[in-house]
Design a protein around this motif. Structure first.
Motif, PDB file in Angstrom:
ATOM      1  N   GLU A   1       0.815  -1.211   0.000  1.00  0.00           N
ATOM      2  CA  GLU A   1       0.000   0.000   0.000  1.00  0.00           C
ATOM      3  C   GLU A   1       0.850   1.263   0.000  1.00  0.00           C
ATOM      4  O   GLU A   1       0.406   2.322  -0.428  1.00  0.00           O
ATOM      5  CB  GLU A   1      -0.924   0.016   1.222  1.00  0.00           C
ATOM      6  N   ASP A   2       2.088   1.163   0.492  1.00  0.00           N
ATOM      7  CA  ASP A   2       3.007   2.303   0.497  1.00  0.00           C
ATOM      8  C   ASP A   2       4.084   2.175  -0.566  1.00  0.00           C
ATOM      9  O   ASP A   2       4.989   3.014  -0.628  1.00  0.00           O
ATOM     10  CB  ASP A   2       3.680   2.450   1.864  1.00  0.00           C
ATOM     11  N   ASN A   3       4.023   1.096  -1.361  1.00  0.00           N
ATOM     12  CA  ASN A   3       5.083   0.842  -2.342  1.00  0.00           C
ATOM     13  C   ASN A   3       6.443   0.807  -1.647  1.00  0.00           C
ATOM     14  O   ASN A   3       7.435   1.319  -2.155  1.00  0.00           O
ATOM     15  CB  ASN A   3       5.084   1.914  -3.440  1.00  0.00           C
ATOM     16  N   THR A   4       6.469   0.195  -0.473  1.00  0.00           N
ATOM     17  CA  THR A   4       7.668   0.191   0.367  1.00  0.00           C
ATOM     18  C   THR A   4       8.063  -1.232   0.740  1.00  0.00           C
ATOM     19  O   THR A   4       7.202  -2.083   0.957  1.00  0.00           O
ATOM     20  CB  THR A   4       7.426   0.998   1.658  1.00  0.00           C
ATOM     21  N   ALA A   5       9.364  -1.467   0.802  1.00  0.00           N
ATOM     22  CA  ALA A   5       9.894  -2.729   1.290  1.00  0.00           C
ATOM     23  C   ALA A   5      10.759  -2.448   2.514  1.00  0.00           C
ATOM     24  O   ALA A   5      11.498  -1.460   2.547  1.00  0.00           O
ATOM     25  CB  ALA A   5      10.721  -3.425   0.212  1.00  0.00           C
ATOM     26  N   LEU A   6      10.669  -3.310   3.509  1.00  0.00           N
ATOM     27  CA  LEU A   6      11.495  -3.206   4.711  1.00  0.00           C
ATOM     28  C   LEU A   6      12.528  -4.329   4.665  1.00  0.00           C
ATOM     29  O   LEU A   6      12.182  -5.514   4.719  1.00  0.00           O
ATOM     30  CB  LEU A   6      10.636  -3.321   5.971  1.00  0.00           C
ATOM     31  N   ILE A   7      13.789  -3.943   4.523  1.00  0.00           N
ATOM     32  CA  ILE A   7      14.880  -4.911   4.477  1.00  0.00           C
ATOM     33  C   ILE A   7      15.442  -5.041   5.884  1.00  0.00           C
ATOM     34  O   ILE A   7      15.982  -4.083   6.438  1.00  0.00           O
ATOM     35  CB  ILE A   7      15.984  -4.466   3.511  1.00  0.00           C
ATOM     36  N   VAL A   8      15.295  -6.233   6.488  1.00  0.00           N
ATOM     37  CA  VAL A   8      15.771  -6.459   7.859  1.00  0.00           C
ATOM     38  C   VAL A   8      17.101  -7.206   7.795  1.00  0.00           C
ATOM     39  O   VAL A   8      17.153  -8.350   7.326  1.00  0.00           O
ATOM     40  CB  VAL A   8      14.750  -7.260   8.680  1.00  0.00           C
ATOM     41  N   MET A   9      18.152  -6.550   8.259  1.00  0.00           N
ATOM     42  CA  MET A   9      19.506  -7.106   8.177  1.00  0.00           C
ATOM     43  C   MET A   9      20.103  -7.250   9.570  1.00  0.00           C
ATOM     44  O   MET A   9      19.741  -6.518  10.491  1.00  0.00           O
ATOM     45  CB  MET A   9      20.413  -6.176   7.368  1.00  0.00           C
ATOM     46  N   GLU A  10      21.020  -8.184   9.728  1.00  0.00           N
ATOM     47  CA  GLU A  10      21.810  -8.220  10.948  1.00  0.00           C
ATOM     48  C   GLU A  10      22.588  -6.908  11.060  1.00  0.00           C
ATOM     49  O   GLU A  10      23.012  -6.343  10.043  1.00  0.00           O
ATOM     50  CB  GLU A  10      22.786  -9.395  10.945  1.00  0.00           C
ATOM     51  N   GLU A  11      22.765  -6.425  12.284  1.00  0.00           N
ATOM     52  CA  GLU A  11      23.550  -5.210  12.465  1.00  0.00           C
ATOM     53  C   GLU A  11      25.016  -5.593  12.665  1.00  0.00           C
ATOM     54  O   GLU A  11      25.375  -6.202  13.665  1.00  0.00           O
ATOM     55  CB  GLU A  11      23.062  -4.398  13.666  1.00  0.00           C
TER      56      GLU A  11
END
Length: 278
Positions: free
Chosen positions: A147-157
């Motif tokens: 709906e926001d045309n957004t992707a959340l990339i979750v990476m190790e810090e």
């Protein structure tokens, strides 16, 4: 006040960064400025929690660094459980935790149509991720918010401080780090990907002998190895031919930047390493 409270700026979320009906190459590849409280539920359902004021204070305490004045000013009088962006990170990044085991993560918001999302999705796919020359930072999840045309990339810090203050750095460890940098550049090029911003600033480590490139905002994936780009000036390490305003080989841009990275890494560790490498 709940953890969905946002102490920075208005309580009203901004408009999505990419709402135009027509595809805009520059728009979908620019940095987003997301309204992070909106995504807390998406992330919790996938097992991740964004940092609060308390978490950020604790992070700076563990790093033995004073809590930044800007964060102190913004969080004054705010509930310790309110979401807190780290002032040391750009707006499109947010620090967090994997709930099941407490692993520290970085969540990056990008456009679903961005080159970065395409490339990260490819490099972190199971068959590609398993290849020994792929030294990408571990991606724990890719969350699409259509709906926001957004992707959340979750990476190790991982840490951008490549050499810990209290840790040894032998010649063997140093050369192994350089080997991984070279291998991953060669791996990307084999798959027609040019990073286009290789530098010490975009290199991180887990302090367990693993190194990885980050920040694929400028990266591109081409159809073949016979690619050309024009007007490249945005990377950290820009080769001289880019100043001549002509078409250049993007893979050669990476090779130049990789050579500069090696030289800068040698300087960081001192001239002793240069003597060994000569």
């Amino acid at each position: 006040m709940t953890t969905d409270t946002w102490f920075q700026g208005s309580t009203d979320p901004p408009s999505p960064a990419s709402t135009a009906s027509s595809f805009d190459e520059e728009e979908v590849n620019c940095r987003l400025n997301p309204y992070w409280p909106k995504y807390t539920t998406f992330l919790k359902l996938r097992g991740f929690r964004l940092d609060t004021v308390r978490d950020v204070r604790e992070h700076y305490r563990k790093c033995n660094v004073e809590f930044p004045n800007e964060a102190r000013r913004l969080s004054f009088g705010v509930d310790e459980d309110a979401l807190c962006p780290d002032p040391g990170l750009p707006d499109n990044l947010f620090r967090g935790t994997r709930i099941i085991d407490g692993i520290q993560v970085i969540v990056k918001a990008v456009s679903l149509q961005s080159r970065e999302f395409e490339i990260i999705s490819f490099l972190s796919s199971p068959p590609v991720r398993a290849q020994s020359m792929n030294h990408c930072i571990p991606v724990l999840d890719l969350i699409q918010v259509c709906e926001d045309n957004t992707a959340l990339i979750v990476m190790e810090e991982w840490s951008s401080q490549l050499i810990p203050d209290d840790g040894p750095c032998s010649l063997g460890l140093f050369l192994d780090a350089i080997r991984q940098c070279i291998e991953h550049a060669a791996f990307m090029h084999r798959h027609h990907i040019a990073h286009l911003d290789i530098s010490l600033h975009n290199l991180v480590t887990d302090y367990k002998g693993h190194y990885a490139y980050i920040d694929f905002e400028l990266s591109r994936r081409f159809e073949s190895t016979n690619a050309q780009i024009f007007g490249y000036y945005r990377g950290t390490e820009v080769p001289p031919e880019c100043e001549k305003k002509k078409y250049i080989d993007p893979y050669k841009v990476d090779v130049w930047a990789l050579a500069v990275l090696i030289l800068r890494a040698c300087k960081v560790r001192g001239t002793l390493f240069l003597l060994f490498l000569c």
